[in-house]
Enzyme design. Structure first.
Site, PDB file in Angstrom:
ATOM      1  N   ARG A 234       0.787  -1.238   0.032  1.00 32.35           N
ATOM      2  CA  ARG A 234       0.115   0.095   0.218  1.00 32.35           C
ATOM      3  C   ARG A 234       0.994   1.283   0.048  1.00 32.35           C
ATOM      4  O   ARG A 234       1.906   1.245   0.671  1.00 32.35           O
ATOM      5  CB  ARG A 234      -1.010   0.084   1.219  1.00 32.35           C
ATOM      6  CG  ARG A 234      -2.132  -1.014   1.283  1.00 32.35           C
ATOM      7  CD  ARG A 234      -3.144  -0.595   0.082  1.00 32.35           C
ATOM      8  NE  ARG A 234      -4.246  -1.286   0.175  1.00 32.35           N
ATOM      9  CZ  ARG A 234      -4.536  -2.246  -0.310  1.00 32.35           C
ATOM     10  NH1 ARG A 234      -3.396  -2.823  -1.351  1.00 32.35           N
ATOM     11  NH2 ARG A 234      -5.790  -3.243  -0.089  1.00 32.35           N
ATOM     12  N   GLU A 263      -4.616   7.237  -5.371  1.00 33.84           N
ATOM     13  CA  GLU A 263      -4.846   6.450  -6.778  1.00 33.84           C
ATOM     14  C   GLU A 263      -6.364   6.417  -7.179  1.00 33.84           C
ATOM     15  O   GLU A 263      -7.169   6.279  -6.086  1.00 33.84           O
ATOM     16  CB  GLU A 263      -4.071   5.077  -6.733  1.00 33.84           C
ATOM     17  CG  GLU A 263      -4.888   4.274  -5.532  1.00 33.84           C
ATOM     18  CD  GLU A 263      -4.103   2.900  -5.633  1.00 33.84           C
ATOM     19  OE1 GLU A 263      -4.895   1.828  -5.733  1.00 33.84           O
ATOM     20  OE2 GLU A 263      -2.966   2.740  -5.236  1.00 33.84           O
ATOM     21  N   HIS A 281      -1.762  -0.498 -10.130  1.00 35.26           N
ATOM     22  CA  HIS A 281      -2.412  -1.244  -8.847  1.00 35.26           C
ATOM     23  C   HIS A 281      -3.281  -2.635  -9.381  1.00 35.26           C
ATOM     24  O   HIS A 281      -4.232  -2.716  -9.345  1.00 35.26           O
ATOM     25  CB  HIS A 281      -3.434  -0.746  -8.018  1.00 35.26           C
ATOM     26  CG  HIS A 281      -3.765  -1.104  -6.728  1.00 35.26           C
ATOM     27  ND1 HIS A 281      -4.348  -0.587  -5.566  1.00 35.26           N
ATOM     28  CD2 HIS A 281      -3.536  -2.479  -6.233  1.00 35.26           C
ATOM     29  CE1 HIS A 281      -4.577  -1.440  -4.734  1.00 35.26           C
ATOM     30  NE2 HIS A 281      -3.976  -2.417  -5.109  1.00 35.26           N
TER      31      HIS A 281
HETATM   32  C1  8YV Z   1      -6.851  -6.069  -4.892  1.00 34.96           C
HETATM   33  C2  8YV Z   1      -5.187  -5.219  -3.318  1.00 34.96           C
HETATM   34  O1  8YV Z   1      -6.582  -6.834  -6.250  1.00 34.96           O
HETATM   35  O2  8YV Z   1      -5.419  -7.527  -2.414  1.00 34.96           O
HETATM   36  C3  8YV Z   1      -5.704  -6.284  -2.386  1.00 34.96           C
HETATM   37  O3  8YV Z   1      -5.445  -5.942  -1.119  1.00 34.96           O
HETATM   38  O4  8YV Z   1      -4.921  -4.085  -3.080  1.00 34.96           O
HETATM   39  C4  8YV Z   1      -5.481  -5.768  -4.856  1.00 34.96           C
HETATM   40  O5  8YV Z   1      -4.738  -7.127  -4.683  1.00 34.96           O
HETATM   41  C5  8YV Z   1      -7.635  -4.767  -5.422  1.00 34.96           C
HETATM   42  O6  8YV Z   1      -8.086  -4.277  -4.077  1.00 34.96           O
HETATM   43  C6  8YV Z   1      -8.948  -4.983  -6.072  1.00 34.96           C
HETATM   44  O7  8YV Z   1      -9.522  -3.761  -6.388  1.00 34.96           O
END
Ligand code: 8YV
Length: 315
Positions: A234, A263, A281
């Protein structure tokens, strides 16, 4: 069978939208022009929230749903869900770990290779005619045999470290404590010390208030002008202002980033930097993995309403 009322915070692929709408009555928060009015209108009937890792569910959204029982996160990161608000009311929370671990690790390693070997610039060198006009592409830096640091040896960090063995990299890691499942890799408690002995620093730890800006000016300076910072966790784990300063001055060699503050609206300072790889992302963004994530979101919701144990509970 009752089709329970569910608030859907963000869009899912079509293959998830269809079964979700068959099983539940879906209220699409992201389509609402006036989101506050929408929540006031549908919130009282909402029994569950289906969200995404980067979207979560804040306290205001949770409090707008007095009958809320469970929040199902499409993603492994649940840092955008207000867990304190959930604990106050005994609201369950689930995420989608394991099914995405390997894809995220794959992309992290690919980002390291791509950035260290200058593959984006090399593609341009061919396409814009520089190869024919200027000759050989400028030399870059090798990957194999150098030193990698893993900041956070959880599921994803472990899979990154495992992959790096194939490149004969010297792997060390930092975490809250040494891991008994990682006897082959050096444990270094201090992130600054880890960065100082690394050429590649992977940020793979779960984001929380405790990890906010764990990669600050000191860690970035320790990684230094030859170092590459790779973030597949993150943005909040990195002090982005400090990162940008270091990239602009050369105090940090380069970065490869899949996540950003605000983002998809990036800090414009990133856009013209030649020493950063920008990714949207998408570390878990494969058809196979996203289908597995979507099914896990639905299966957790169905288990909850059937009174069965949740498959992947966080709370
Ligand atoms: C997700 C992510 O695919 O897994 C997570 O927490 O940040 C990503 O891998 C994303 O949040 C899907 O919108």
């Amino acid at each position: 069978m009752t089709r329970h009322q569910i608030l859907q915070v963000g869009p899912y692929p079509e293959w998830d939208e269809v079964p979700l709408n068959e099983a539940f009555v879906i209220h699409r928060y992201f389509d609402a022009a006036d989101k506050s009015a929408f929540l006031a209108s549908v919130g009282p009937s909402i029994r569950a929230i289906a969200t995404r890792g980067e979207l979560g569910a804040n306290r205001a959204m949770i409090e707008a749903c007095p009958s809320l029982e469970v929040i199902s996160v499409y993603g492994v990161g649940f840092d955008a869900v207000d867990l304190a608000a959930c604990r106050e009311r005994g609201i369950r929370v689930t995420n989608t770990p394991d099914v995405l671990t390997n894809d995220v690790a794959d992309l992290g390693v690919a980002m390291m290779l791509c950035q260290s070997r200058g593959m984006i610039g090399a593609e341009t060198w061919v396409r814009d005619g520089s190869w024919a006009a200027k000759g050989l592409y400028p030399l870059k830096r090798r990957v194999w045999g150098r030193r990698a640091g893993i900041l956070g040896l959880g599921r994803i960090g472990f899979e990154v470290a495992k992959r790096l063995k194939g490149f004969d990299l010297e792997v060390a890691y930092s975490d809250v404590a040494a891991k008994d499942y990682a006897p082959d890799w050096e444990f270094i408690a201090d992130p600054v010390a880890l960065a100082a002995r690394s050429d590649f620093l992977f940020v793979t730890l779960a984001a929380s208030t405790a990890t906010r800006h764990i990669v600050g000016r000191d860690v970035i300076a320790a990684l230094g002008p030859e170092g590459i910072l790779i973030n597949i966790s993150r943005a909040s784990n990195i002090d982005e202002a400090a990162l940008l300063d270091a990239l602009e001055t050369g105090a940090l060699g380069s970065a490869a980033l899949d996540v950003f503050e605000g983002e998809p609206a990036l800090n414009p300072r990133f856009i013209d930097l030649p020493n950063v790889l920008l990714q949207p992302h998408h570390a878990s963004g494969t058809i196979e993995t996203r289908k597995a994530m979507g099914k896990l979101v639905r299966d957790n919701l169905s288990a909850h309403f059937a009174g069965q144990p949740l498959l992947t509970p966080v709370l």
